[in-house]
Design a protein around this motif. Structure first.
Motif, PDB file in Angstrom:
ATOM      1  N   UNK A  62      -0.028  -0.383  -8.059  1.00 36.58           N
ATOM      2  CA  UNK A  62      -0.224  -1.885  -7.220  1.00 36.58           C
ATOM      3  C   UNK A  62      -1.314  -2.779  -7.287  1.00 36.58           C
ATOM      4  N   UNK A  63      -2.436  -2.126  -8.110  1.00 39.99           N
ATOM      5  CA  UNK A  63      -3.625  -2.957  -7.931  1.00 39.99           C
ATOM      6  C   UNK A  63      -3.606  -4.261  -8.180  1.00 39.99           C
ATOM      7  N   UNK A  64      -2.802  -4.819  -9.212  1.00 40.53           N
ATOM      8  CA  UNK A  64      -2.786  -6.273  -9.540  1.00 40.53           C
ATOM      9  C   UNK A  64      -2.224  -7.014  -8.471  1.00 40.53           C
ATOM     10  N   UNK A  65      -1.170  -6.726  -7.803  1.00 38.77           N
ATOM     11  CA  UNK A  65      -0.435  -7.351  -6.688  1.00 38.77           C
ATOM     12  C   UNK A  65      -1.462  -7.446  -5.642  1.00 38.77           C
ATOM     13  N   UNK A  66      -1.890  -6.122  -5.128  1.00 38.25           N
ATOM     14  CA  UNK A  66      -3.047  -6.373  -4.157  1.00 38.25           C
ATOM     15  C   UNK A  66      -4.128  -7.291  -4.450  1.00 38.25           C
ATOM     16  N   UNK A  67      -4.651  -7.262  -5.661  1.00 35.38           N
ATOM     17  CA  UNK A  67      -5.861  -8.182  -6.030  1.00 35.38           C
ATOM     18  C   UNK A  67      -5.135  -9.869  -5.759  1.00 35.38           C
ATOM     19  N   UNK A  68      -3.975  -9.997  -6.096  1.00 35.51           N
ATOM     20  CA  UNK A  68      -3.395 -11.313  -5.860  1.00 35.51           C
ATOM     21  C   UNK A  68      -3.409 -11.823  -4.320  1.00 35.51           C
ATOM     22  N   UNK A  69      -2.866 -10.823  -3.838  1.00 27.71           N
ATOM     23  CA  UNK A  69      -2.786 -11.174  -2.304  1.00 27.71           C
ATOM     24  C   UNK A  69      -4.184 -11.227  -1.743  1.00 27.71           C
ATOM     25  N   UNK A  70      -5.168 -10.746  -2.092  1.00 19.76           N
ATOM     26  CA  UNK A  70      -6.500 -10.669  -1.450  1.00 19.76           C
ATOM     27  C   UNK A  70      -7.150 -12.062  -2.154  1.00 19.76           C
ATOM     28  N   UNK A  71      -6.706 -12.517  -3.055  1.00 18.08           N
ATOM     29  CA  UNK A  71      -7.131 -13.852  -3.486  1.00 18.08           C
ATOM     30  C   UNK A  71      -6.579 -14.995  -2.686  1.00 18.08           C
ATOM     31  N   UNK A  72      -5.256 -14.933  -2.126  1.00 22.23           N
ATOM     32  CA  UNK A  72      -4.525 -15.570  -1.341  1.00 22.23           C
ATOM     33  C   UNK A  72      -5.323 -15.732   0.047  1.00 22.23           C
ATOM     34  N   UNK A  73      -5.547 -14.442   0.381  1.00 22.01           N
ATOM     35  CA  UNK A  73      -6.294 -14.390   1.867  1.00 22.01           C
ATOM     36  C   UNK A  73      -7.584 -15.102   1.901  1.00 22.01           C
ATOM     37  N   UNK A  74      -8.211 -15.170   0.590  1.00 20.57           N
ATOM     38  CA  UNK A  74      -9.561 -15.737   0.662  1.00 20.57           C
ATOM     39  C   UNK A  74      -9.224 -17.371   0.612  1.00 20.57           C
ATOM     40  N   UNK A  75      -8.125 -17.779   0.099  1.00 18.27           N
ATOM     41  CA  UNK A  75      -7.879 -19.184  -0.181  1.00 18.27           C
ATOM     42  C   UNK A  75      -7.559 -19.835   1.380  1.00 18.27           C
ATOM     43  N   UNK A  76      -6.848 -19.104   2.153  1.00 13.44           N
ATOM     44  CA  UNK A  76      -6.530 -19.403   3.594  1.00 13.44           C
ATOM     45  C   UNK A  76      -7.702 -19.340   4.417  1.00 13.44           C
ATOM     46  N   UNK A  77      -8.461 -18.515   4.331  1.00 14.38           N
ATOM     47  CA  UNK A  77      -9.486 -18.079   5.198  1.00 14.38           C
ATOM     48  C   UNK A  77     -10.662 -19.396   5.075  1.00 14.38           C
ATOM     49  N   UNK A  78     -10.906 -19.856   3.546  1.00 18.14           N
ATOM     50  CA  UNK A  78     -11.786 -21.064   3.050  1.00 18.14           C
ATOM     51  C   UNK A  78     -11.084 -22.275   3.550  1.00 18.14           C
ATOM     52  N   UNK A  97     -11.443  -6.750  -1.114  1.00 16.08           N
ATOM     53  CA  UNK A  97     -11.479  -7.153  -2.550  1.00 16.08           C
ATOM     54  C   UNK A  97     -12.130  -6.216  -3.360  1.00 16.08           C
ATOM     55  N   UNK A  98     -13.352  -5.821  -3.145  1.00 13.58           N
ATOM     56  CA  UNK A  98     -13.838  -4.951  -3.961  1.00 13.58           C
ATOM     57  C   UNK A  98     -13.409  -3.644  -3.934  1.00 13.58           C
ATOM     58  N   UNK A  99     -12.790  -3.083  -2.756  1.00 11.01           N
ATOM     59  CA  UNK A  99     -12.113  -1.740  -2.849  1.00 11.01           C
ATOM     60  C   UNK A  99     -10.775  -1.823  -3.710  1.00 11.01           C
ATOM     61  N   UNK A 100     -10.173  -3.136  -3.785  1.00  8.56           N
ATOM     62  CA  UNK A 100      -8.969  -3.382  -4.407  1.00  8.56           C
ATOM     63  C   UNK A 100      -9.238  -3.250  -6.212  1.00  8.56           C
ATOM     64  N   UNK A 101     -10.225  -3.841  -6.450  1.00 12.71           N
ATOM     65  CA  UNK A 101     -10.585  -3.383  -7.723  1.00 12.71           C
ATOM     66  C   UNK A 101     -10.727  -2.244  -8.309  1.00 12.71           C
ATOM     67  N   UNK A 102     -10.695  -1.212  -7.271  1.00  8.09           N
ATOM     68  CA  UNK A 102     -10.616   0.302  -7.943  1.00  8.09           C
ATOM     69  C   UNK A 102      -9.042   0.889  -7.679  1.00  8.09           C
ATOM     70  N   UNK A 103      -8.119  -0.019  -7.430  1.00  5.52           N
ATOM     71  CA  UNK A 103      -6.739   0.564  -7.407  1.00  5.52           C
ATOM     72  C   UNK A 103      -6.066   0.436  -8.517  1.00  5.52           C
ATOM     73  N   UNK A 104      -5.343   1.373  -8.887  1.00  4.06           N
ATOM     74  CA  UNK A 104      -4.563   1.308 -10.339  1.00  4.06           C
ATOM     75  C   UNK A 104      -3.573   0.300 -10.195  1.00  4.06           C
ATOM     76  N   UNK A 153       0.775  -1.311  -0.071  1.00  4.15           N
ATOM     77  CA  UNK A 153      -0.147  -0.005   0.019  1.00  4.15           C
ATOM     78  C   UNK A 153       0.860   1.564   0.132  1.00  4.15           C
ATOM     79  N   UNK A 154       2.128   1.276   0.670  1.00  6.82           N
ATOM     80  CA  UNK A 154       2.829   2.404   0.898  1.00  6.82           C
ATOM     81  C   UNK A 154       3.948   2.679  -0.459  1.00  6.82           C
TER      82      UNK A 154
END
Length: 293
Positions: free
Chosen positions: A244-260, A286-293, A238-239
Motif C-alpha cells: 500500500x506504499x504508493x497509495x499512502x504516499x499519494x494520500x500524504x501528498x493530498x494532506x500536504x496540499x490541504x494544509x498548505x 511522509x518520511x515513514x511512508x517512503x519505507x512502506x512497500x 494501513x489495515x
C-alpha cells in the motif's frame, strides 16, 4: 500487514564439501529493482533467483549475492589452440631464417604467446548443487520477508501514533475557527470605535457583514473536512493486507496540499502556529511512508 522495504536474509546450504551462500538485501525503491552478483558459471540460474524475489516482493531495490565455497557447478578445463601454436612456430622459424638468428624456441616462449591457451567450463553432474542454491535462495528470501514484516509492524505503530497526533492538531484548528470569527468581530468593532470615538450600535449590521467577508476569505472548513477524510482513508489503508506504499504516499501528498491551503488562508497567529506543527508532523508521516512497500 504493513511491510517495510528494508530487509536482509542470509542462508548457507552444504552439499558434500561444497557450501552455497546466498545473501539478499533490500532498501527503498519506487519499483521492484533486482540485481545479482554471482559467479559467471551460475548466471543460467539468475532468472530463477529473480523469480523467487518477484513472487514475494512488489517494491524495493533488491541485491542478491551468491558465492560458492568449494567445488563449483562447473569444472574448468584448459585447451591448447594447436592451430595457433603451429602458426606461431612456423612464423618464428621464418623469422629465424630470414634474419639468420640463433637460439631455440622454448616452451617458456610458447607459453607466453597470445591465444595459445583457452579456458572452458564443462558442466558436471550438478543437480544437487543447483537444488542447494535454490534452497538457500528460498531460505534467505523467507528471512528477508520476515524482517520486512517485523519492520512493517513497527512502521504501522509509528504511523498510527503520528496520525493520532495530526488528528489532535486538526481538532485544535477546528476548535479555533469560531474563536477567530469572534476576534475578527471584536477587532473590527474596536477599529470603528477608534475612528468615531463613540460606541456604534446602529452599524452593527455593517460590522457583521465585514466579519462575514473576512470569515469567508479565511474559511478553512472544506480543507479541514477533506483532511479528516484523508486521515480516515489513511488508517483504513494501513489495515489492508497488500502493498500500500504508493497509495499512502499519494494520500500524504493530498494532506500536504490541504494544509498548505489552510496556511495560506489563515490570518490568525495561533492557527498559523498550529498549521506549522501540523505540516511538521505530516512531513514525518511522509518520511515513514517512503519505507512502506
Amino acid at each position: 500487514m504493513l511491510k517495510s522495504m528494508t530487509g536482509y536474509g542470509k542462508s548457507t546450504v552444504e552439499v558434500g564439501e561444497t557450501k552455497v551462500h546466498v545473501e539478499i538485501r533490500s532498501v527503498n525503491h519506487r519499483f521492484l529493482d533486482i540485481t545479482t552478483k554471482m559467479p559467471r558459471s551460475l548466471l543460467f540460474l539468475e532468472d530463477r533467483l529473480k523469480q523467487v524475489v518477484k513472487g514475494r516482493l512488489s517494491r524495493g531495490r533488491v541485491d542478491i549475492f551468491v558465492t560458492i565455497e568449494g567445488e563449483e557447478l562447473f569444472e574448468k578445463k584448459i585447451d591448447v589452440n594447436w592451430e595457433i601454436v603451429d602458426q606461431y612456430l612456423v612464423r618464428l622459424k621464418d623469422i629465424q631464417r630470414r634474419y639468420d638468428l640463433t637460439g631455440d624456441i622454448s616452451i617458456d616462449m610458447v607459453s607466453k604467446l597470445d591465444h595459445v591457451f583457452s579456458e572452458k567450463e564443462i558442466e558436471t553432474d550438478s543437480d544437487e548443487l543447483k537444488m542447494a542454491l535454490l534452497e538457500a535462495m528460498d531460505d534467505a528470501a523467507t528471512q528477508l520477508v520476515e524482517m520486512r514484516m517485523k519492520e512493517g509492524h513497527e512502521l504501522y505503530e509509528d504511523l498510527e501514533k503520528r496520525i493520532a497526533k495530526v488528528r489532535s492538531w486538526l481538532s485544535s484548528l477546528d476548535e479555533r475557527r469560531p474563536m477567530v470569527i469572534e476576534e475578527y468581530k471584536e477587532r473590527i468593532r474596536t477599529r470603528v470605535e477608534e475612528y468615531t470615538k463613540e460606541q456604534i450600535r446602529t452599524d452593527e449590521t455593517k460590522i457583521l457583514q465585514e466579519v462575514a467577508l473576512l470569515a469567508e476569505k479565511g474559511d478553512v472548513t472544506e480543507e479541514l473536512t477533506r483532511l479528516q477524510s484523508h486521515f480516515i482513508q489513511f488508517e483504513d489503508i494501513l489495515s489492508i493486507d497488500e502493498p500500500v506504499g504508493r497509495r499512502l504516499d499519494f494520500i500524504v501528498q493530498e494532506m500536504h496540499r490541504e494544509v498548505n491551503t489552510i496556511g495560506s488562508k489563515s490570518n490568525d497567529g495561533k492557527m498559523t502556529e498550529m498549521v506549522v506543527n501540523l505540516k511538521s508532523e505530516i512531513e514525518k508521516v511522509k518520511e515513514q511512508v517512503q519505507n512502506v512497500e
